[in-house]
Design a protein around this motif. Structure first.
Motif, PDB file in Angstrom:
ATOM      1  N   UNK A   5      25.209   2.935  43.881  1.00  0.00           N
ATOM      2  CA  UNK A   5      25.205   2.451  42.508  1.00  0.00           C
ATOM      3  C   UNK A   5      25.033   0.948  42.565  1.00  0.00           C
ATOM      4  N   UNK A   6      24.053   0.453  41.828  1.00  0.00           N
ATOM      5  CA  UNK A   6      23.784  -0.975  41.817  1.00  0.00           C
ATOM      6  C   UNK A   6      22.811  -1.320  40.719  1.00  0.00           C
ATOM      7  N   UNK A   7      22.442  -2.586  40.686  1.00  0.00           N
ATOM      8  CA  UNK A   7      21.557  -3.098  39.638  1.00  0.00           C
ATOM      9  C   UNK A   7      20.137  -3.172  40.177  1.00  0.00           C
ATOM     10  N   UNK A   8      19.227  -2.623  39.413  1.00  0.00           N
ATOM     11  CA  UNK A   8      17.807  -2.629  39.741  1.00  0.00           C
ATOM     12  C   UNK A   8      17.043  -2.836  38.444  1.00  0.00           C
ATOM     13  N   UNK A   9      16.285  -3.904  38.370  1.00  0.00           N
ATOM     14  CA  UNK A   9      15.490  -4.167  37.177  1.00  0.00           C
ATOM     15  C   UNK A   9      16.311  -4.380  35.925  1.00  0.00           C
ATOM     16  N   UNK A  16      21.123   9.251  44.243  1.00  0.00           N
ATOM     17  CA  UNK A  16      21.568  10.219  45.247  1.00  0.00           C
ATOM     18  C   UNK A  16      20.333  10.921  45.779  1.00  0.00           C
ATOM     19  N   UNK A  17      20.332  11.190  47.065  1.00  0.00           N
ATOM     20  CA  UNK A  17      19.176  11.860  47.650  1.00  0.00           C
ATOM     21  C   UNK A  17      19.624  13.106  48.390  1.00  0.00           C
ATOM     22  N   UNK A  18      18.898  14.187  48.160  1.00  0.00           N
ATOM     23  CA  UNK A  18      19.088  15.374  48.985  1.00  0.00           C
ATOM     24  C   UNK A  18      17.787  15.530  49.781  1.00  0.00           C
ATOM     25  N   UNK A  19      17.665  16.526  50.617  1.00  0.00           N
ATOM     26  CA  UNK A  19      16.463  16.622  51.452  1.00  0.00           C
ATOM     27  C   UNK A  19      15.142  16.701  50.672  1.00  0.00           C
ATOM     28  N   UNK A  20      15.196  17.181  49.428  1.00  0.00           N
ATOM     29  CA  UNK A  20      13.955  17.382  48.678  1.00  0.00           C
ATOM     30  C   UNK A  20      13.717  16.416  47.531  1.00  0.00           C
ATOM     31  N   UNK A  21      14.785  15.788  47.015  1.00  0.00           N
ATOM     32  CA  UNK A  21      14.642  15.012  45.778  1.00  0.00           C
ATOM     33  C   UNK A  21      15.515  13.769  45.775  1.00  0.00           C
ATOM     34  N   UNK A  22      15.123  12.837  44.919  1.00  0.00           N
ATOM     35  CA  UNK A  22      15.946  11.670  44.613  1.00  0.00           C
ATOM     36  C   UNK A  22      16.466  11.867  43.193  1.00  0.00           C
ATOM     37  N   UNK A  23      17.779  11.900  43.043  1.00  0.00           N
ATOM     38  CA  UNK A  23      18.416  12.079  41.740  1.00  0.00           C
ATOM     39  C   UNK A  23      18.911  10.717  41.280  1.00  0.00           C
ATOM     40  N   UNK A  24      18.839  10.464  39.987  1.00  0.00           N
ATOM     41  CA  UNK A  24      19.280   9.163  39.493  1.00  0.00           C
ATOM     42  C   UNK A  24      19.908   9.287  38.119  1.00  0.00           C
ATOM     43  N   UNK A  25      20.771   8.315  37.830  1.00  0.00           N
ATOM     44  CA  UNK A  25      21.326   8.111  36.496  1.00  0.00           C
ATOM     45  C   UNK A  25      21.124   6.644  36.185  1.00  0.00           C
ATOM     46  N   UNK A  26      20.657   6.349  34.981  1.00  0.00           N
ATOM     47  CA  UNK A  26      20.473   4.971  34.539  1.00  0.00           C
ATOM     48  C   UNK A  26      21.438   4.731  33.395  1.00  0.00           C
ATOM     49  N   UNK A  27      22.227   3.653  33.493  1.00  0.00           N
ATOM     50  CA  UNK A  27      23.237   3.347  32.487  1.00  0.00           C
ATOM     51  C   UNK A  27      22.767   2.194  31.612  1.00  0.00           C
ATOM     52  N   UNK A  32      32.019  -1.371  23.424  1.00  0.00           N
ATOM     53  CA  UNK A  32      33.442  -1.031  23.410  1.00  0.00           C
ATOM     54  C   UNK A  32      33.988  -0.758  24.811  1.00  0.00           C
ATOM     55  N   UNK A  33      33.508  -1.528  25.811  1.00  0.00           N
ATOM     56  CA  UNK A  33      34.030  -1.402  27.158  1.00  0.00           C
ATOM     57  C   UNK A  33      33.528  -0.221  27.954  1.00  0.00           C
ATOM     58  N   UNK A  34      32.581   0.532  27.410  1.00  0.00           N
ATOM     59  CA  UNK A  34      32.033   1.693  28.125  1.00  0.00           C
ATOM     60  C   UNK A  34      30.516   1.577  28.187  1.00  0.00           C
ATOM     61  N   UNK A  35      29.918   2.043  29.302  1.00  0.00           N
ATOM     62  CA  UNK A  35      28.456   2.008  29.349  1.00  0.00           C
ATOM     63  C   UNK A  35      27.878   2.979  28.328  1.00  0.00           C
ATOM     64  N   UNK A  36      26.817   2.565  27.690  1.00  0.00           N
ATOM     65  CA  UNK A  36      26.148   3.438  26.730  1.00  0.00           C
ATOM     66  C   UNK A  36      25.114   4.273  27.468  1.00  0.00           C
ATOM     67  N   UNK A  37      24.600   5.250  26.787  1.00  0.00           N
ATOM     68  CA  UNK A  37      23.459   5.977  27.341  1.00  0.00           C
ATOM     69  C   UNK A  37      22.303   4.995  27.390  1.00  0.00           C
ATOM     70  N   UNK A  38      21.640   4.947  28.504  1.00  0.00           N
ATOM     71  CA  UNK A  38      20.497   4.040  28.625  1.00  0.00           C
ATOM     72  C   UNK A  38      19.381   4.532  27.727  1.00  0.00           C
ATOM     73  N   UNK A  39      18.607   3.580  27.232  1.00  0.00           N
ATOM     74  CA  UNK A  39      17.424   3.976  26.480  1.00  0.00           C
ATOM     75  C   UNK A  39      16.608   4.879  27.395  1.00  0.00           C
ATOM     76  N   UNK A 123      26.835  -9.334  32.042  1.00  0.00           N
ATOM     77  CA  UNK A 123      27.550  -8.094  32.318  1.00  0.00           C
ATOM     78  C   UNK A 123      26.771  -6.932  31.722  1.00  0.00           C
ATOM     79  N   UNK A 124      26.536  -5.921  32.543  1.00  0.00           N
ATOM     80  CA  UNK A 124      25.767  -4.770  32.098  1.00  0.00           C
ATOM     81  C   UNK A 124      26.674  -3.635  31.671  1.00  0.00           C
ATOM     82  N   UNK A 125      27.590  -3.230  32.538  1.00  0.00           N
ATOM     83  CA  UNK A 125      28.516  -2.158  32.191  1.00  0.00           C
ATOM     84  C   UNK A 125      29.607  -2.062  33.248  1.00  0.00           C
ATOM     85  N   UNK A 126      30.556  -1.181  32.999  1.00  0.00           N
ATOM     86  CA  UNK A 126      31.658  -0.910  33.928  1.00  0.00           C
ATOM     87  C   UNK A 126      31.635   0.584  34.218  1.00  0.00           C
TER      88      UNK A 126
END
Length: 149
Positions: A5-9, A16-27, A32-39, A123-126
């Motif tokens: 988990x880190x900042x990119x762009x 997360x990577x498994x043998x076949x795929x790269x899985x991602x979540x963008x925040x 109100x102190x919580x990350x929103x759903x990313x656009x 600050x982006x999120x927590x």
């Protein structure tokens, strides 16, 4: 464990990577102190961000051959480190990170960059009580007022 988990762009990502795929979540940024759903990024935009950052269009076999020819130590350990990539990091972020490497080890360099981002970056999120900040702009590092968004 098994994830990065880190900042990119200017966004916080979990990869997360498994043998076949790269899985991602963008925040998104906090509300109100919580990350929103990313656009929502469309698949092509996400693909382009990841392809560009990890330089996935650069063929590793030719690089491994060139690196092995130039460095006997790399040639000796190359099989132990498949998938090494040169990241396309923001040039200012890359330069300042490199400056921090002098006489340091990875955990100390990481902590130095994190403190720099916390002190001067937006600050982006927590996530899980850990704050994430964008890498600061040159104007923020110079102490100049930031442009209004």
């Amino acid at each position: 464990p098994g994830a990065w988990t880190g900042v990119l762009g200017g966004r916080v990502w979990t990869l997360r990577q498994d043998p076949d795929r790269l899985w991602y979540t963008v925040y998104g940024e906090e509300e109100d102190g919580r990350p929103t759903k990313a656009a929502k990024l469309d698949g092509a935009e996400t693909d382009q961000i990841l392809r560009d950052y990890f330089q996935l269009d650069v063929g590793l076999p030719a690089l491994y051959c060139a690196w092995g020819a130039a460095d006997p130590l790399f040639r000796k350990v190359a099989d132990d480190f498949p998938g090494v990539r040169v990241l396309r990091q923001d040039p200012v972020e890359c330069l300042l990170s490199f400056i921090c490497t002098s006489n340091n080890h990875i955990s100390r360099i990481t902590a130095m960059i994190e403190r720099l981002c916390q002190a001067f970056g937006r600050r982006l999120c927590r996530l899980d009580a850990r704050p994430f900040h964008a890498f600061p702009s040159l104007s923020a590092l110079a102490g100049l007022p930031s442009p209004r968004r």
